[in-house]
Design a protein around this motif. Structure first.
Motif, PDB file in Angstrom:
ATOM      1  N   UNK A 121       0.816  -1.207   0.000  1.00 14.95           N
ATOM      2  CA  UNK A 121       0.000   0.000   0.000  1.00 14.95           C
ATOM      3  C   UNK A 121       0.843   1.247   0.000  1.00 14.95           C
ATOM      4  N   UNK A 122       1.913   1.247  -0.816  1.00 13.33           N
ATOM      5  CA  UNK A 122       2.857   2.369  -0.841  1.00 13.33           C
ATOM      6  C   UNK A 122       2.725   3.102  -2.169  1.00 13.33           C
ATOM      7  N   UNK A 123       1.601   3.830  -2.322  1.00 16.55           N
ATOM      8  CA  UNK A 123       1.377   4.587  -3.531  1.00 16.55           C
ATOM      9  C   UNK A 123       1.364   3.699  -4.763  1.00 16.55           C
ATOM     10  N   UNK A 124       1.635   4.308  -5.907  1.00 17.20           N
ATOM     11  CA  UNK A 124       1.633   3.548  -7.161  1.00 17.20           C
ATOM     12  C   UNK A 124       2.943   2.793  -7.345  1.00 17.20           C
ATOM     13  N   UNK A 125       4.078   3.472  -7.126  1.00 21.09           N
ATOM     14  CA  UNK A 125       5.382   2.859  -7.414  1.00 21.09           C
ATOM     15  C   UNK A 125       5.753   1.794  -6.392  1.00 21.09           C
ATOM     16  N   UNK A 126       5.590   2.111  -5.108  1.00 16.66           N
ATOM     17  CA  UNK A 126       5.927   1.120  -4.090  1.00 16.66           C
ATOM     18  C   UNK A 126       5.093  -0.138  -4.231  1.00 16.66           C
ATOM     19  N   UNK A 127       3.832   0.025  -4.604  1.00 18.51           N
ATOM     20  CA  UNK A 127       2.941  -1.130  -4.783  1.00 18.51           C
ATOM     21  C   UNK A 127       3.281  -1.893  -6.057  1.00 18.51           C
ATOM     22  N   UNK A 128       3.583  -1.171  -7.140  1.00 15.98           N
ATOM     23  CA  UNK A 128       3.934  -1.831  -8.403  1.00 15.98           C
ATOM     24  C   UNK A 128       5.201  -2.660  -8.248  1.00 15.98           C
ATOM     25  N   UNK A 129       6.200  -2.112  -7.540  1.00 16.35           N
ATOM     26  CA  UNK A 129       7.435  -2.866  -7.312  1.00 16.35           C
ATOM     27  C   UNK A 129       7.177  -4.077  -6.426  1.00 16.35           C
TER      28      UNK A 129
END
Length: 502
Positions: free
Chosen positions: A242-250
């Protein structure tokens, strides 16, 4: 509605003021609009030619000798921000473009009318009324009256923006591949990649974040158009579900599209930060290796709440592919360089790299007129461990002792595996008091003599150490290593597990 009667206003005399001739030409223009018609179909439908010109997507216009628009079709007017073509009449390029560009147009058009020549520009870049960059293929030709006298010019331009952008995109991709092939620095490659994508999109800022070596945190790789303060605040952010778009995508290893940061739960902890910098949507795609290992993320930010279109999705696919090639190649080259200079078992510098670093350390010691101590270390009874417990246990012992050596280092110190069970450590003297170095040597010897647990069994570890000091015991790497090696053998002969000086 047909505006032909007010748009076609070509003067008979070049110098005649537009306002005076308008009344006289009104009847002529109206006659043109009604008489110059094309019959279509059996029903006898008649269309004025000006309506036909308005139906074309190309830009068609006429200017008088002073550069004033006396006719423009609707495509031309709309491209300049006007709803009706009549609004352009009487205007010049000086009222439509920046001064430098208007002067460029005016000079070229005056020259072509004076020379009675046609001018063709294959790819002309212009800024649209909404700020977008456009490319046009333009042809301008002199316009003459019945007496063959040049009284203005007619222009025809075609929007070739899509074709020009595709050409520039291919050129940009070729340049990036050349940069990767030349092993140029990764930050420069990633910056060029981001700028290439941003040039293709309107109202979009891009960001590349790279996972650090433990695959837990994202570090800024390139974000030239994002606010620098925002990039600094997210640099080093941990990845997670649940870390924004980038943290979640990674974390997921799959694209994450957030159309509205203000309402999406993935941005619950970060939407205030995004709002502060005017960011409303963020679409992040993982950068992958060929083996599907996540290297980082490529993100597109918009100041509007919206989802990406096909153009944006296609560009991201291209960008993540190139970024993956660049990052993976750099990491491969780093591994090759590391393997060339380091021992593959312990990760410590190997003998050749150690001698290079020792030579540099000696140059610094000479310049600073300060001593330097080198300790040559041999593991006691290492052959017994290999013979009784196996080579795997011996490797484990060497790795543990190397880690203890590495933990003893400070800035300017060097540790290395010279080969087999032989190691070396260089201690830089920070003061004229040799007791500090003696204490550190004693601490290192004590640390390496602590037992090591291997496979549930405790192994008694010990080592013999010989010490040489620059410049007293040698002036070159070879002399110091030879002297320290001789001192180490005296430690062996003295019962092992001790430290001997020359």
């Amino acid at each position: 509605m047909n505006d032909g009667g007010t748009r076609l206003r070509m003067p008979e005399e070049p110098g005649e003021p537009l306002s005076e001739r308008a009344r006289r030409l009104l009847a002529v223009a109206e006659a043109f609009a009604t008489a110059n018609v094309l019959a279509i179909g059996d029903a006898g439908v008649a269309l004025p030619f000006v309506d036909i010109l308005d139906a074309l997507p190309d830009f068609i216009y006429v200017k008088d000798r002073q550069g004033r628009f006396v006719y423009a079709n609707e495509a031309t007017a709309n491209a300049h921000g006007f709803q009706r073509a009549a609004e352009m009449l009487g205007l010049t390029d000086f009222e439509l473009y920046p001064m430098a560009r208007a002067m460029e147009f005016h000079a070229a058009e005056q020259q072509l009318m004076a020379a009675d020549e046609t001018l063709t520009v294959v790819a002309e870049q212009l800024a649209a009324a909404d700020g977008r960059l456009l490319w046009r293929h333009t042809t301008k030709a002199p316009l003459k009256n019945a007496g063959r006298e040049v009284i203005g010019l007619v222009g025809l331009a075609r929007d070739v923006t899509d074709r020009a952008r595709e050409h520039l995109l291919l050129q940009g991709q070729a340049r990036l591949l050349e940069m990767i092939a030349r092993s140029e620095p990764l930050p420069g490659i990633l910056d060029a990649l981001v700028r290439l994508v941003e040039a293709e999109l309107d109202g979009i800022s891009c960001s590349i974040l790279l996972l650090d070596h433990d695959d837990r945190r994202l570090r800024t790789g390139a974000a030239p158009s994002l606010p620098a303060a925002y990039s600094q605040l997210i640099d080093g952010i941990s990845i997670g579900p649940g870390v924004g778009s980038c943290g979640t995508a990674a974390w997921r290893g799959e694209p994450v599209v957030v159309s509205d940061i203000m309402s999406d739960p993935l941005w619950a902890d970060y939407r205030g930060l995004a709002a502060e910098y005017g960011l409303r949507s963020c679409w992040s795609t993982p950068i992958m290796t060929a083996g599907r290992h996540v290297l980082g993320t490529f993100a597109l930010y918009s100041g509007e709440a919206r989802s990406p279109g096909k153009r944006e999705t296609d560009l991201v696919a291209m960008a993540t592919h190139l970024a993956g090639i660049a990052v993976e190649r750099q990491r491969t080259e780093e591994r090759i360089r590391f393997m060339a200079h380091h021992d593959p078992l312990t990760g410590l510098p190997n003998r050749s790299f150690f001698e290079e670093r020792l030579a540099d350390a000696l140059d610094g010691a000479r310049a600073g007129d300060c001593p330097l101590s080198l300790s040559f270390i041999d593991v006691d009874n290492f052959k017994v461990v290999n013979d009784t417990l196996g080579h795997r246990a011996g490797d484990t012992l060497l790795k543990e002792l190397a880690a203890r050596m590495d933990a003893s280092l400070r800035a300017g110190d060097i540790a290395a595996r010279l080969g087999g069970d032989e190691f070396a450590v260089v201690f830089a003297h920070r003061s004229g008091d040799d007791r500090e170095v003696d204490a550190r040597l004693g601490n290192l010897h004590a640390a390496m003599s602590e037992p090591v647990w291997i496979g549930g069994e405790m192994i008694a570890a010990s080592c013999s150490m010989g010490v040489a000091v620059f410049p007293v015991n040698g002036d070159t790497p070879e002399q110091l290593l030879s002297t320290a090696d001789a001192a180490m053998y005296r430690a062996k002969q003295s019962g092992r597990n001790n430290v001997q000086r020359v």
